[in-house]
Design a protein around this motif. Structure first.
Motif, PDB file in Angstrom:
ATOM      1  N   ASN A  98       9.034  33.453 -18.794  1.00 55.37           N
ATOM      2  CA  ASN A  98       9.076  34.882 -19.072  1.00 55.37           C
ATOM      3  C   ASN A  98      10.511  35.356 -18.841  1.00 55.37           C
ATOM      4  O   ASN A  98      11.311  34.624 -18.257  1.00 55.37           O
ATOM      5  CB  ASN A  98       8.054  35.655 -18.220  1.00 55.37           C
ATOM      6  N   PRO A  99      10.856  36.572 -19.280  1.00 59.87           N
ATOM      7  CA  PRO A  99      12.250  37.023 -19.159  1.00 59.87           C
ATOM      8  C   PRO A  99      12.736  37.203 -17.714  1.00 59.87           C
ATOM      9  O   PRO A  99      13.930  37.356 -17.483  1.00 59.87           O
ATOM     10  CB  PRO A  99      12.253  38.379 -19.875  1.00 59.87           C
ATOM     11  N   MET A 100      11.874  37.132 -16.738  1.00 54.36           N
ATOM     12  CA  MET A 100      12.236  37.377 -15.348  1.00 54.36           C
ATOM     13  C   MET A 100      12.647  36.120 -14.580  1.00 54.36           C
ATOM     14  O   MET A 100      13.108  36.213 -13.452  1.00 54.36           O
ATOM     15  CB  MET A 100      11.064  38.052 -14.612  1.00 54.36           C
ATOM     16  N   ILE A 101      12.477  34.927 -15.203  1.00 56.92           N
ATOM     17  CA  ILE A 101      12.731  33.695 -14.452  1.00 56.92           C
ATOM     18  C   ILE A 101      13.210  32.585 -15.386  1.00 56.92           C
ATOM     19  O   ILE A 101      12.765  32.479 -16.528  1.00 56.92           O
ATOM     20  CB  ILE A 101      11.459  33.257 -13.681  1.00 56.92           C
ATOM     21  N   LYS A 102      14.148  31.789 -14.878  1.00 56.69           N
ATOM     22  CA  LYS A 102      14.595  30.559 -15.551  1.00 56.69           C
ATOM     23  C   LYS A 102      14.668  29.485 -14.476  1.00 56.69           C
ATOM     24  O   LYS A 102      15.030  29.763 -13.331  1.00 56.69           O
ATOM     25  CB  LYS A 102      15.991  30.718 -16.156  1.00 56.69           C
ATOM     26  N   PHE A 103      14.358  28.236 -14.858  1.00 62.03           N
ATOM     27  CA  PHE A 103      14.430  27.145 -13.880  1.00 62.03           C
ATOM     28  C   PHE A 103      14.562  25.804 -14.574  1.00 62.03           C
ATOM     29  O   PHE A 103      14.314  25.667 -15.765  1.00 62.03           O
ATOM     30  CB  PHE A 103      13.212  27.146 -12.945  1.00 62.03           C
ATOM     31  N   PHE A 104      14.957  24.796 -13.770  1.00 65.92           N
ATOM     32  CA  PHE A 104      14.959  23.413 -14.217  1.00 65.92           C
ATOM     33  C   PHE A 104      14.645  22.532 -13.015  1.00 65.92           C
ATOM     34  O   PHE A 104      14.677  22.989 -11.868  1.00 65.92           O
ATOM     35  CB  PHE A 104      16.292  23.017 -14.881  1.00 65.92           C
ATOM     36  N   TYR A 105      14.335  21.264 -13.302  1.00 66.07           N
ATOM     37  CA  TYR A 105      14.003  20.289 -12.264  1.00 66.07           C
ATOM     38  C   TYR A 105      15.007  19.143 -12.267  1.00 66.07           C
ATOM     39  O   TYR A 105      15.496  18.742 -13.322  1.00 66.07           O
ATOM     40  CB  TYR A 105      12.622  19.666 -12.513  1.00 66.07           C
ATOM     41  N   VAL A 106      15.255  18.589 -11.083  1.00 70.30           N
ATOM     42  CA  VAL A 106      15.916  17.297 -10.902  1.00 70.30           C
ATOM     43  C   VAL A 106      15.021  16.511  -9.946  1.00 70.30           C
ATOM     44  O   VAL A 106      14.111  17.071  -9.333  1.00 70.30           O
ATOM     45  CB  VAL A 106      17.352  17.409 -10.342  1.00 70.30           C
ATOM     46  N   THR A 107      15.286  15.237  -9.812  1.00 75.09           N
ATOM     47  CA  THR A 107      14.514  14.397  -8.898  1.00 75.09           C
ATOM     48  C   THR A 107      15.411  13.955  -7.754  1.00 75.09           C
ATOM     49  O   THR A 107      16.540  13.522  -7.983  1.00 75.09           O
ATOM     50  CB  THR A 107      13.960  13.165  -9.647  1.00 75.09           C
ATOM     51  N   ASP A 108      14.917  14.080  -6.519  1.00 76.21           N
ATOM     52  CA  ASP A 108      15.707  13.657  -5.359  1.00 76.21           C
ATOM     53  C   ASP A 108      15.691  12.131  -5.259  1.00 76.21           C
ATOM     54  O   ASP A 108      15.005  11.459  -6.035  1.00 76.21           O
ATOM     55  CB  ASP A 108      15.222  14.360  -4.077  1.00 76.21           C
ATOM     56  N   PRO A 109      16.437  11.533  -4.328  1.00 72.20           N
ATOM     57  CA  PRO A 109      16.504  10.069  -4.233  1.00 72.20           C
ATOM     58  C   PRO A 109      15.175   9.388  -3.917  1.00 72.20           C
ATOM     59  O   PRO A 109      15.058   8.174  -4.029  1.00 72.20           O
ATOM     60  CB  PRO A 109      17.498   9.831  -3.090  1.00 72.20           C
ATOM     61  N   ASN A 110      14.154  10.165  -3.543  1.00 71.62           N
ATOM     62  CA  ASN A 110      12.859   9.596  -3.187  1.00 71.62           C
ATOM     63  C   ASN A 110      11.780   9.853  -4.235  1.00 71.62           C
ATOM     64  O   ASN A 110      10.625   9.533  -4.030  1.00 71.62           O
ATOM     65  CB  ASN A 110      12.420  10.179  -1.834  1.00 71.62           C
ATOM     66  N   GLY A 111      12.163  10.462  -5.356  1.00 73.83           N
ATOM     67  CA  GLY A 111      11.217  10.716  -6.429  1.00 73.83           C
ATOM     68  C   GLY A 111      10.559  12.084  -6.385  1.00 73.83           C
ATOM     69  O   GLY A 111       9.678  12.368  -7.191  1.00 73.83           O
ATOM     70  N   LEU A 112      10.977  12.964  -5.474  1.00 75.80           N
ATOM     71  CA  LEU A 112      10.410  14.308  -5.364  1.00 75.80           C
ATOM     72  C   LEU A 112      11.110  15.246  -6.333  1.00 75.80           C
ATOM     73  O   LEU A 112      12.341  15.249  -6.427  1.00 75.80           O
ATOM     74  CB  LEU A 112      10.565  14.831  -3.934  1.00 75.80           C
ATOM     75  N   LYS A 113      10.325  16.058  -7.058  1.00 74.10           N
ATOM     76  CA  LYS A 113      10.896  17.025  -7.985  1.00 74.10           C
ATOM     77  C   LYS A 113      11.453  18.216  -7.204  1.00 74.10           C
ATOM     78  O   LYS A 113      10.774  18.794  -6.371  1.00 74.10           O
ATOM     79  CB  LYS A 113       9.847  17.498  -8.984  1.00 74.10           C
ATOM     80  N   ILE A 114      12.711  18.572  -7.522  1.00 74.51           N
ATOM     81  CA  ILE A 114      13.378  19.714  -6.933  1.00 74.51           C
ATOM     82  C   ILE A 114      13.617  20.724  -8.053  1.00 74.51           C
ATOM     83  O   ILE A 114      14.197  20.387  -9.087  1.00 74.51           O
ATOM     84  CB  ILE A 114      14.716  19.318  -6.276  1.00 74.51           C
ATOM     85  N   GLN A 115      13.154  21.945  -7.838  1.00 78.65           N
ATOM     86  CA  GLN A 115      13.259  23.006  -8.835  1.00 78.65           C
ATOM     87  C   GLN A 115      14.348  23.991  -8.416  1.00 78.65           C
ATOM     88  O   GLN A 115      14.355  24.471  -7.287  1.00 78.65           O
ATOM     89  CB  GLN A 115      11.916  23.719  -8.950  1.00 78.65           C
ATOM     90  N   PHE A 116      15.283  24.283  -9.325  1.00 71.43           N
ATOM     91  CA  PHE A 116      16.284  25.305  -9.099  1.00 71.43           C
ATOM     92  C   PHE A 116      15.905  26.512  -9.962  1.00 71.43           C
ATOM     93  O   PHE A 116      15.689  26.366 -11.170  1.00 71.43           O
ATOM     94  CB  PHE A 116      17.681  24.795  -9.450  1.00 71.43           C
ATOM     95  N   VAL A 117      15.833  27.684  -9.330  1.00 71.46           N
ATOM     96  CA  VAL A 117      15.255  28.874  -9.952  1.00 71.46           C
ATOM     97  C   VAL A 117      16.243  30.041  -9.902  1.00 71.46           C
ATOM     98  O   VAL A 117      16.824  30.319  -8.860  1.00 71.46           O
ATOM     99  CB  VAL A 117      13.956  29.292  -9.216  1.00 71.46           C
ATOM    100  N   GLU A 118      16.387  30.717 -11.039  1.00 69.38           N
ATOM    101  CA  GLU A 118      17.132  31.977 -11.086  1.00 69.38           C
ATOM    102  C   GLU A 118      16.149  33.071 -11.493  1.00 69.38           C
ATOM    103  O   GLU A 118      15.490  32.971 -12.523  1.00 69.38           O
ATOM    104  CB  GLU A 118      18.273  31.893 -12.098  1.00 69.38           C
ATOM    105  N   ARG A 119      16.072  34.089 -10.664  1.00 66.96           N
ATOM    106  CA  ARG A 119      15.212  35.249 -10.959  1.00 66.96           C
ATOM    107  C   ARG A 119      16.085  36.410 -11.409  1.00 66.96           C
ATOM    108  O   ARG A 119      17.166  36.609 -10.896  1.00 66.96           O
ATOM    109  CB  ARG A 119      14.427  35.663  -9.720  1.00 66.96           C
ATOM    110  N   HIS A 120      15.569  37.174 -12.363  1.00 68.00           N
ATOM    111  CA  HIS A 120      16.320  38.339 -12.871  1.00 68.00           C
ATOM    112  C   HIS A 120      15.710  39.616 -12.348  1.00 68.00           C
ATOM    113  O   HIS A 120      14.577  39.769 -12.151  1.00 68.00           O
ATOM    114  CB  HIS A 120      16.311  38.357 -14.394  1.00 68.00           C
TER     115      HIS A 120
END
Length: 120
Positions: A98-120
């Motif tokens: 939605n127009p209020m949020i953008k995000f993406f994922y990377v994986t840490d060295p142990n296989g855990l998904k890390i989400q980086f989020v920008e809120r408007h």
């Protein structure tokens, strides 16, 4: 009730510390050994922390569930995206449900998904 921390059992303490300090930007608050077979590190800034748990006598960490991710706020998603891509990390996204949020994922060295989020 107050949420205190998430504990992640890691395969390699140094690699995991580098990821959470250099990529995620968490500050190392405390690092200690608990006997000869356990090392702990607490990272964060504020109320909620991430605890890294390392057992050097175990071959590998327990697998982390694929449906679990940790989300971290960023003020500039495009800048963060460039930063992780420069480090050679694979990226899933970005997404904007939605127009209020953008995000993406990377994986840490142990296989855990890390989400980086920008809120408007």
């Amino acid at each position: 009730m107050q949420f205190l921390w998430s504990t992640l059992t890691v395969r390699n303490m140094e690699e995991s510390l580098a990821f959470y300090q250099e990529v995620v930007g968490l500050k190392l608050m405390n690092r200690m050994k608990n006997g000869v077979d356990t090392e702990l590190a607490f990272l964060g800034d504020g109320e909620t922390q991430v605890e890294l748990l390392y057992h050097p006598t175990k071959e590998t960490a327990d697998p982390i569930g694929k449906g679990i991710s940790l989300g971290f706020a960023t003020n500039n998603l495009d800048q963060m995206l460039s930063f992780v891509q420069e480090r050679g990390l694979g990226v899933e996204g970005p997404f904007s449900p939605n127009p209020m949020i953008k995000f993406f994922y990377v994986t840490d060295p142990n296989g855990l998904k890390i989400q980086f989020v920008e809120r408007h």
